[in-house]
Design a protein around this motif. Structure first.
Motif, short mmCIF file in Angstrom:
data_model
loop_
_atom_site.label_atom_id
_atom_site.label_comp_id
_atom_site.label_asym_id
_atom_site.label_seq_id
_atom_site.Cartn_x
_atom_site.Cartn_y
_atom_site.Cartn_z
N GLN A 11 0.86 -1.18 0.00
CA GLN A 11 0.00 0.00 0.00
C GLN A 11 0.89 1.23 0.00
OE1 GLN A 11 -3.35 -0.34 -0.10
NE2 GLN A 11 -3.39 -2.54 0.30
N GLU A 12 0.38 2.32 -0.52
CA GLU A 12 1.16 3.56 -0.61
C GLU A 12 0.59 4.58 0.35
OE1 GLU A 12 3.74 2.50 -3.88
OE2 GLU A 12 3.70 4.39 -2.79
N TRP A 13 1.47 5.42 0.91
CA TRP A 13 1.03 6.53 1.76
C TRP A 13 1.94 7.71 1.49
CZ3 TRP A 13 -0.32 5.83 7.67
CH2 TRP A 13 -0.96 7.01 8.14
N GLU A 14 1.43 8.66 0.73
CA GLU A 14 2.22 9.84 0.41
C GLU A 14 2.33 10.74 1.62
OE1 GLU A 14 0.56 11.06 -3.68
OE2 GLU A 14 1.99 12.64 -3.15
N LYS A 15 3.52 11.27 1.83
CA LYS A 15 3.72 12.17 2.97
C LYS A 15 2.78 13.36 2.87
CE LYS A 15 8.18 12.18 5.21
NZ LYS A 15 9.59 12.27 5.11
N LYS A 16 2.32 13.83 4.00
CA LYS A 16 1.45 15.00 4.12
C LYS A 16 0.08 14.81 3.46
CE LYS A 16 5.18 18.46 4.19
NZ LYS A 16 5.69 18.16 5.53
N PRO B 244 4.04 8.15 7.97
CA PRO B 244 4.95 9.13 7.37
C PRO B 244 5.46 10.24 8.30
CG PRO B 244 2.71 9.42 6.56
CD PRO B 244 2.67 8.25 7.44
N ASN B 245 4.98 10.30 9.53
CA ASN B 245 5.42 11.39 10.42
C ASN B 245 6.64 11.04 11.27
OD1 ASN B 245 3.31 13.03 9.55
ND2 ASN B 245 1.90 12.09 11.00
N VAL B 246 7.30 9.95 10.93
CA VAL B 246 8.44 9.49 11.72
C VAL B 246 9.58 10.52 11.74
CG1 VAL B 246 10.36 7.84 11.67
CG2 VAL B 246 8.03 7.02 11.53
N ASP B 247 9.87 11.03 10.56
CA ASP B 247 11.02 11.96 10.48
C ASP B 247 10.79 13.18 11.37
OD1 ASP B 247 11.67 11.29 6.97
OD2 ASP B 247 12.49 10.38 8.78
N SER B 248 9.59 13.74 11.33
CA SER B 248 9.37 14.94 12.15
C SER B 248 9.32 14.60 13.63
CB SER B 248 8.12 15.70 11.70
OG SER B 248 6.99 14.88 11.82
N ALA B 249 8.85 13.40 13.98
CA ALA B 249 8.84 13.01 15.39
C ALA B 249 10.26 12.90 15.92
CB ALA B 249 8.12 11.66 15.57
N ILE B 250 11.13 12.29 15.12
CA ILE B 250 12.53 12.12 15.55
C ILE B 250 13.23 13.47 15.63
CG2 ILE B 250 14.77 11.15 14.87
CD1 ILE B 250 13.31 8.66 13.93
N GLU B 251 12.95 14.32 14.67
CA GLU B 251 13.55 15.66 14.68
C GLU B 251 13.16 16.41 15.95
OE1 GLU B 251 13.16 17.41 10.64
OE2 GLU B 251 13.24 19.28 11.81
N THR B 252 11.88 16.33 16.30
CA THR B 252 11.38 17.00 17.51
C THR B 252 12.03 16.42 18.75
OG1 THR B 252 9.26 17.25 16.39
CG2 THR B 252 9.29 17.67 18.75
#
Lengths: 282, 376
Positions: B86-91, B297-305
């Protein structure tokens, strides 16, 4: 889609197949002696009844595992016994996780024997009386309900709550106290107790079945060479349930589960039409 | 089939029952950067709830190593395989299928059926690293030799698959706290829930011949206490509270703060469509692709935070409140270097210094005439 399926199924299931079962009266005590071959020699010949995989509500079987059942019945004025035969390549028990028992069930109307309710477990204010034989219940009755260490001999458990191997100075907890930690048992769920052979169940539509307290009905099954022969014996009349009257016509429906094919609950083969039967005076 | 709103995939989806959000929703947040798989949570739960007959194999709470561990065997791999790519486009919302939408005609939920042996290897893959560590290797960051621990309980989903699958409606979701329970008097042991739950937290009891699941420690929750697995966590990686949907989020509610306000904590396998209510702060050193498959898809922003926590005194304060009390924290605030936790009435439960104070003591104590040893 559903309507088309139903219409095409109706053409498959010809009305002639579900001819009346004539239930002859025999001399004897069917509450004790219903397996006797001599008695069954006097029964009407088996009717061949068509079954199909439950088609109405998910979870459904992917295939019809049991497409035919051979049925006849006899009565002795007080009890009636149905004898059913169907093909199943293996015997299935349900002790271990993810295993399911072979089973067969009979369904009778309660309100009106001549005009039965919707065949899918009855309807609101038009209940059905079910008699459910499971091979596992027969095993329970014969050998006793197994404990977990009998089902899984290599298991280990340090202790059960309030049930220690070495009691030391502690007073032994009562059975009730120990069972308060066992969910199903503490809740009085009929599934959690050792069974005798046949469950008597009432239902008013899909998903509403409730096991009754009554344990009058009996059942027995024997598997031989790829075929089950099962008997369900029950009193003709129940004060608060199915009342079968001598000399009158009634209807019955059938369901079969092949445990080896993971059939349980709504995943079964069943009759989509009621089978008429006549309880003959002699 | 009804249309219900699932905020985790940001769209409407099919579900057999109408949307009916509870008054309060039980939720746990886990910080995966801190879990050491000591299994204290597992034992706390087992000692409390699953020491009975038929429950010997059950771990309503378990901790498995990712990527190679799983209990029961391959549960996540198998459900993802069943769902298909399955696909999930960011944002964007998730436009792939949920397990309800992927269901075929004969089933209510796309699922796989576990075998009994699948439950017998809870430590399978434990501490197995994603890559080989060869003789002569040395650590340099970033590195590809990763693994992390995944502690998991029942998620008391907003749209439970177990509840959807039960033909007898023997599973219900409590209005008062969103805890999902199997009615022990109505269950007939069909095992539809065991097959349907993608997280495999519904379990069959071969002694009682009916199924059971994590009860969210509801007897404690009713009295205002956090579940056993949460309060016994040695590493203080967990906090349990009541989460609001994002449109009702309250910044002073610890769980809302971590999930909605900062986006630090993410639901697991949200693409399956159940709106699970256990949330994870992702482990910052694990493989991003793997984490994205698991947390969306929100992994990158969670890690950044998470990496910027030193600049966020409020989040720091909340993290020290985790494991500081066994009572449920309804509100919190951080001021003057202290984090304060409040109960439902607004009374203070506890306050904790954000930075542990430093005390210096001389090596020789004049008063007692004795030396202090630096005993490790």
């Amino acid at each position: 889609m559903k309507l088309n399926l139903f219409v095409s199924l109706l053409t498959l299931v010809s009305f002639e197949c579900n001819a009346d079962i004539d239930v002859k009266k025999i001399a004897g005590d069917l509450s004790k002696d219903y397996k006797n071959e001599t008695l069954w020699k006097m029964a009407s010949p088996d009717q061949v009844i068509n079954l199909m995989g439950q088609p109405m509500v998910a979870p459904k079987p992917k295939n019809t595992e049991t497409s035919l059942i051979h049925v006849t019945a006899v009565h002795d004025g007080k009890w009636i016994v149905f004898r059913m035969k169907w093909k199943d390549s293996e015997v299935s028990e349900s002790e271990k996780l993810a295993t399911f028992s072979d089973a067969v069930a009979l369904q009778f109307p309660i309100k009106n024997n001549e005009v039965p309710p919707p065949i899918m477990m009855g309807g609101k204010d038009d209940p059905v009386h079910l008699f459910h034989w499971k091979y596992q219940y027969q095993v329970d009755a014969k050998k006793g309900k197994k404990t977990i260490d009998q089902i899984y001999p290599n298991m280990t458990a340090d202790m059960y709550p309030m049930d220690f191997k070495q009691k030391g100075n502690f007073k032994e907890a009562s059975k009730d106290q120990k069972e308060s930690f066992v969910g199903g048992t503490a809740a009085g769920n009929p599934q959690s107790f050792s069974k005798s052979g046949v469950d008597e169940i009432f239902a008013e539509g899909f998903g509403s079945s409730a096991v009754s307290d009554s344990h009058l009905a009996q059942g027995y099954g024997e598997w031989h060479n790829g075929e089950w022969t099962a008997y369900i014996a029950r009193p003709l009349t129940y004060e608060n349930g199915s009342k079968l009257l001598i000399g009158k016509k009634s209807h019955v429906a059938f369901a079969v589960w092949q445990g080896g094919k993971k059939e349980i609950g709504a995943i079964k083969s069943l009759t989509m039409m009621w089978t008429p039967f006549n309880i003959l005076e002699k | 089939m009804a249309k219900v709103k699932n905020w985790q995939i940001n769209r409407e989806m099919d579900y057999p029952y109408d949307e009916n959000r509870p008054k309060k929703q039980w939720a746990i947040v886990f910080d995966l950067n801190k879990c050491i798989a000591c299994q204290t949570c597992t034992l706390a739960c087992k000692t409390t709830w699953t020491s009975g007959k038929g429950q010997e194999y059950m771990f309503w709470n378990n901790v498995e190593t990712k990527p190679y561990g799983s209990y029961p065997l391959a549960w996540d791999v198998k459900v993802l395989e069943r769902l298909g790519h399955q696909e999930w486009e960011k944002k964007k919302p998730y436009y792939g299928k949920t397990i309800f939408e992927a269901a075929e005609n004969h089933e209510r939920v796309a699922h796989f059926a576990p075998e009994d042996q699948d439950w017998m290897y809870p430590n399978h893959g434990e501490d197995d690293c994603a890559g080989q560590v060869n003789k002569g290797d040395y650590i340099s960051l970033q590195h590809d030799k990763w693994f992390f621990y995944l502690p998991r309980t029942c998620a008391h989903c907003t749209y439970p698959a177990c509840l959807a699958a039960c033909p007898r409606k023997a599973i219900y979701k409590r209005q008062e706290d969103g805890v999902v329970l199997i009615d022990q008097s109505r269950c007939k042991g069909y095992g539809e829930c065991v097959k349907a739950c993608p997280y495999k937290k519904s379990m069959y009891n071969a002694h009682t011949r009916i199924s059971e699941k994590c009860i969210g420690c509801y007897p404690f929750v009713e009295q205002g206490y956090q579940p056993r697995c949460v309060t016994n966590c040695i590493g203080k990686i967990r906090i349990m509270g009541f989460i609001n949907p994002p449109w009702k989020s309250r910044g002073s509610n610890p769980v809302d703060y971590l999930v909605h306000k900062t986006g630090l904590a993410l639901p697991y396998y949200p693409q399956l469509g159940l709106e699970p209510n256990i949330y994870y702060i992702p482990p910052i050193h694990a493989d991003r692709e793997y984490l994205t498959q698991m947390f969306g898809p929100n992994v990158d922003s969670a890690i950044e935070t998470y990496r910027k926590l030193k600049d966020d005194p409020i989040a720091q304060g909340l993290l020290v409140l985790m494991g500081s009390t066994d009572r449920i924290i309804y509100d919190f605030n951080v001021k003057n270097g202290f984090a304060y936790a409040y109960d439902e009435k607004g009374d203070e439960i506890i306050n904790v210094p954000v930075t542990e104070q430093m005390y210096s003591r001389p090596a020789f104590d004049e008063k007692y005439g004795t030396s202090r040893n630096n005993t490790p």
